[in-house]
Design an enzyme around this catalytic site. Structure first.
Site, PDB file in Angstrom:
ATOM      1  N   ARG A  68       0.679  -1.158   0.043  1.00  0.00           N
ATOM      2  CA  ARG A  68      -0.106   0.058   0.123  1.00  0.00           C
ATOM      3  C   ARG A  68       0.816   1.331  -0.066  1.00  0.00           C
ATOM      4  O   ARG A  68       0.660   2.283  -0.633  1.00  0.00           O
ATOM      5  CB  ARG A  68      -0.781   0.031   1.137  1.00  0.00           C
ATOM      6  CG  ARG A  68      -1.847   0.871   1.447  1.00  0.00           C
ATOM      7  CD  ARG A  68      -3.057   0.851   0.577  1.00  0.00           C
ATOM      8  NE  ARG A  68      -4.014   2.200   0.604  1.00  0.00           N
ATOM      9  CZ  ARG A  68      -5.308   1.896   0.293  1.00  0.00           C
ATOM     10  NH1 ARG A  68      -5.885   0.964   0.256  1.00  0.00           N
ATOM     11  NH2 ARG A  68      -6.114   3.223   0.337  1.00  0.00           N
ATOM     12  N   ILE A  95      -8.792   5.233   0.298  1.00  0.00           N
ATOM     13  CA  ILE A  95      -8.350   6.204   1.171  1.00  0.00           C
ATOM     14  C   ILE A  95      -7.010   6.946   0.717  1.00  0.00           C
ATOM     15  O   ILE A  95      -6.219   5.618   0.733  1.00  0.00           O
ATOM     16  CB  ILE A  95      -8.348   5.535   2.279  1.00  0.00           C
ATOM     17  CG1 ILE A  95      -9.613   5.151   2.935  1.00  0.00           C
ATOM     18  CG2 ILE A  95      -7.682   6.742   3.673  1.00  0.00           C
ATOM     19  CD1 ILE A  95     -10.705   6.122   3.167  1.00  0.00           C
ATOM     20  N   LEU A  96      -6.646   7.949   0.648  1.00  0.00           N
ATOM     21  CA  LEU A  96      -5.397   8.620   0.214  1.00  0.00           C
ATOM     22  C   LEU A  96      -4.258   8.668   1.665  1.00  0.00           C
ATOM     23  O   LEU A  96      -4.900   8.926   2.548  1.00  0.00           O
ATOM     24  CB  LEU A  96      -5.504   9.972  -0.324  1.00  0.00           C
ATOM     25  CG  LEU A  96      -6.053   9.898  -1.741  1.00  0.00           C
ATOM     26  CD1 LEU A  96      -6.799  11.253  -1.969  1.00  0.00           C
ATOM     27  CD2 LEU A  96      -5.307   9.242  -2.841  1.00  0.00           C
ATOM     28  N   THR A 109     -15.929  14.116  -1.279  1.00  0.00           N
ATOM     29  CA  THR A 109     -17.305  14.462  -1.326  1.00  0.00           C
ATOM     30  C   THR A 109     -18.187  13.070  -0.726  1.00  0.00           C
ATOM     31  O   THR A 109     -17.745  11.919  -1.070  1.00  0.00           O
ATOM     32  CB  THR A 109     -18.004  15.039  -2.482  1.00  0.00           C
ATOM     33  OG1 THR A 109     -19.476  14.882  -2.606  1.00  0.00           O
ATOM     34  CG2 THR A 109     -17.535  13.963  -3.684  1.00  0.00           C
ATOM     35  N   HIS A 110     -19.255  13.306   0.122  1.00  0.00           N
ATOM     36  CA  HIS A 110     -19.832  12.015   0.740  1.00  0.00           C
ATOM     37  C   HIS A 110     -21.374  12.020   0.779  1.00  0.00           C
ATOM     38  O   HIS A 110     -21.694  13.089   1.075  1.00  0.00           O
ATOM     39  CB  HIS A 110     -19.264  11.721   2.155  1.00  0.00           C
ATOM     40  CG  HIS A 110     -19.657  10.486   2.541  1.00  0.00           C
ATOM     41  ND1 HIS A 110     -19.275   9.356   2.354  1.00  0.00           N
ATOM     42  CD2 HIS A 110     -20.761  10.429   3.615  1.00  0.00           C
ATOM     43  CE1 HIS A 110     -20.057   8.543   3.174  1.00  0.00           C
ATOM     44  NE2 HIS A 110     -20.927   9.175   3.823  1.00  0.00           N
ATOM     45  N   ASP A 142      -8.719  13.963   5.782  1.00  0.00           N
ATOM     46  CA  ASP A 142      -7.638  13.576   6.579  1.00  0.00           C
ATOM     47  C   ASP A 142      -7.420  12.079   6.431  1.00  0.00           C
ATOM     48  O   ASP A 142      -7.989  11.380   5.574  1.00  0.00           O
ATOM     49  CB  ASP A 142      -7.932  14.334   8.047  1.00  0.00           C
ATOM     50  CG  ASP A 142      -9.149  13.518   8.608  1.00  0.00           C
ATOM     51  OD1 ASP A 142      -9.565  12.384   8.226  1.00  0.00           O
ATOM     52  OD2 ASP A 142      -9.622  14.021   9.740  1.00  0.00           O
ATOM     53  N   GLY A 144      -8.362   9.686   8.213  1.00  0.00           N
ATOM     54  CA  GLY A 144      -9.434   8.884   8.398  1.00  0.00           C
ATOM     55  C   GLY A 144     -10.574   8.335   7.396  1.00  0.00           C
ATOM     56  O   GLY A 144     -10.292   9.184   6.391  1.00  0.00           O
ATOM     57  N   ASP A 146     -13.820   9.619   6.100  1.00  0.00           N
ATOM     58  CA  ASP A 146     -14.867  10.666   6.256  1.00  0.00           C
ATOM     59  C   ASP A 146     -14.863  11.382   7.419  1.00  0.00           C
ATOM     60  O   ASP A 146     -16.045  11.799   8.026  1.00  0.00           O
ATOM     61  CB  ASP A 146     -16.383  10.016   5.643  1.00  0.00           C
ATOM     62  CG  ASP A 146     -16.335   9.236   4.436  1.00  0.00           C
ATOM     63  OD1 ASP A 146     -15.591   9.929   3.454  1.00  0.00           O
ATOM     64  OD2 ASP A 146     -16.964   8.434   4.111  1.00  0.00           O
TER      65      ASP A 146
HETATM   66  C1  GRF Z   1     -20.832  10.147  -5.125  1.00  0.00           C
HETATM   67  O1  GRF Z   1     -22.033  10.236  -4.560  1.00  0.00           O
HETATM   68  C2  GRF Z   1     -19.706  10.323  -4.069  1.00  0.00           C
HETATM   69  O2  GRF Z   1     -20.066  10.967  -2.874  1.00  0.00           O
HETATM   70  C3  GRF Z   1     -19.708   8.712  -3.719  1.00  0.00           C
HETATM   71  O3  GRF Z   1     -19.874   8.022  -4.980  1.00  0.00           O
HETATM   72  C4  GRF Z   1     -20.582   8.941  -5.917  1.00  0.00           C
HETATM   73  C5  GRF Z   1     -19.876   9.196  -6.954  1.00  0.00           C
HETATM   74  O4  GRF Z   1     -20.684   9.521  -8.120  1.00  0.00           O
HETATM   75  N1  GRF Z   1     -18.770   8.393  -2.743  1.00  0.00           N
HETATM   76  P1  GRF Z   1     -20.093   9.839  -9.571  1.00  0.00           P
HETATM   77  O5  GRF Z   1     -18.844   8.816  -9.852  1.00  0.00           O
HETATM   78  O6  GRF Z   1     -19.398  11.219  -9.444  1.00  0.00           O
HETATM   79  O7  GRF Z   1     -21.190   9.862 -10.411  1.00  0.00           O
END
Ligand code: GRF
Length: 209
Positions: A68, A95-96, A109-110, A142, A144, A146
Site C-alpha cells: 500500500r 483512502i489516500l 464528497t460523501h 484527513d 480517517g 470521512d
Molecule cells: C458520489 O455520491 C460520491 O459521494 C460517492 O460516490 C458517488 C460518485 O458518483 N462516494 P460519480 O462517480 O461522481 O457519478
C-alpha cells in the site's frame, strides 16, 4: 489563505461529479480548471469523460504495487506531476495516504450528512437506519474515513418509497451542485482551516462554509 486554481480530480466510477466540474470550469470566470483526472481502475466512465474533455488521465491500481505504501507514493507522485492547488476526490473509492495528504489539500464528497453514515455505503446505511433526512457533505480529507473538517453540507429528504439507487441519484443532484459551488468559491476566494473549522474567503466568525 489557500487558493485552488489547478484541480486534479480522482474518480472510481461514473464520474458525474467530475463532469459537473469539467462543465463549470469551461467558463474561465469559474476560477478553477481540471488539469488531470486520476483513477484506481481502468475502463470507467469517469476516465472516458476526462478524455472527451481532452484532460490528461492516469491510472494507478493498487494491485500493481507490492505494498500500500508503494501505491501511496506512486499516486502522490503522479498527482504532484500536475502541480495541483487542490485534489478533489469525487467518488474515488480509496483512502489516500500521507504522501498525498501531506502534500496537497484534498477535498472529498460523501453522500450522507457526516458524521453520520461514513464509509462506502452512506446511502444504504442511512436508509437502513430509517432517517427521514440525509444529504451530502463536502469535506477536507484527513487520514480517517470521512472524518475530515466539513466545508459544506446540504440536506435531502428521504421519501418513504426510496430505495438506495433512487435516493443516491437525488443526493447526487444536490452533491454535484454543492461540489461545483464550493470548489469555485475556494478557488476564487481562498480558504482557511482552524482546527475543524473551514472558512472560505474572508468570512469572520460564525459561518461554517
Ligand atoms: C458520489 O455520491 C460520491 O459521494 C460517492 O460516490 C458517488 C460518485 O458518483 N462516494 P460519480 O462517480 O461522481 O457519478
Amino acid at each position: 489563505m489557500s487558493k485552488a486554481g489547478r484541480l486534479v480530480v480522482l474518480v472510481s466510477g461514473s464520474g458525474t461529479n467530475l463532469q459537473a466540474l469539467l462543465d463549470a470550469s469551461a467558463d474561465p470566470s469559474y476560477g478553477a480548471r481540471v488539469v488531470a483526472v486520476g483513477a484506481d481502475r481502468d475502463g470507467i466512465e469517469g476516465l472516458a469523460r476526462a478524455s472527451k474533455a481532452e484532460v490528461p488521465t492516469f491510472v494507478e491500481k493498487l494491485r500493481d504495487y507490492g505494498t500500500r505504501a508503494d501505491w501511496d507514493a506512486a499516486i502522490a507522485a503522479k498527482i504532484a506531476s500536475y502541480e495541483p492547488d487542490l485534489v478533489v476526490s469525487a467518488g474515488f473509492m480509496k483512502i489516500l495516504g500521507a504522501p498525498t495528504l501531506d502534500a496537497f489539500p484534498v477535498l472529498n464528497t460523501h453522500p450522507a450528512l457526516l458524521p453520520s453514515f461514513p464509509g462506502a455505503h452512506g446511502v444504504r446505511d442511512a436508509l437502513a437506519h430509517g432517517v427521514k433526512v440525509t444529504g451530502c457533505t463536502v469535506m477536507l480529507a484527513d487520514s480517517g474515513i470521512d472524518t475530515g473538517p466539513i466545508v459544506a453540507q446540504e440536506a435531502v429528504p428521504v421519501r418513504p418509497e426510496d430505495d438506495e439507487a433512487e435516493l443516491h441519484e437525488r443526493i447526487k443532484t444536490v452533491e454535484r451542485r454543492l461540489l461545483v459551488d464550493i470548489v469555485g468559491r475556494m478557488a476564487r476566494e481562498g480558504w482557511t482551516v482552524s482546527g475543524r473549522i473551514v472558512r472560505i474567503g474572508n468570512q469572520s466568525g460564525g459561518e461554517s462554509t
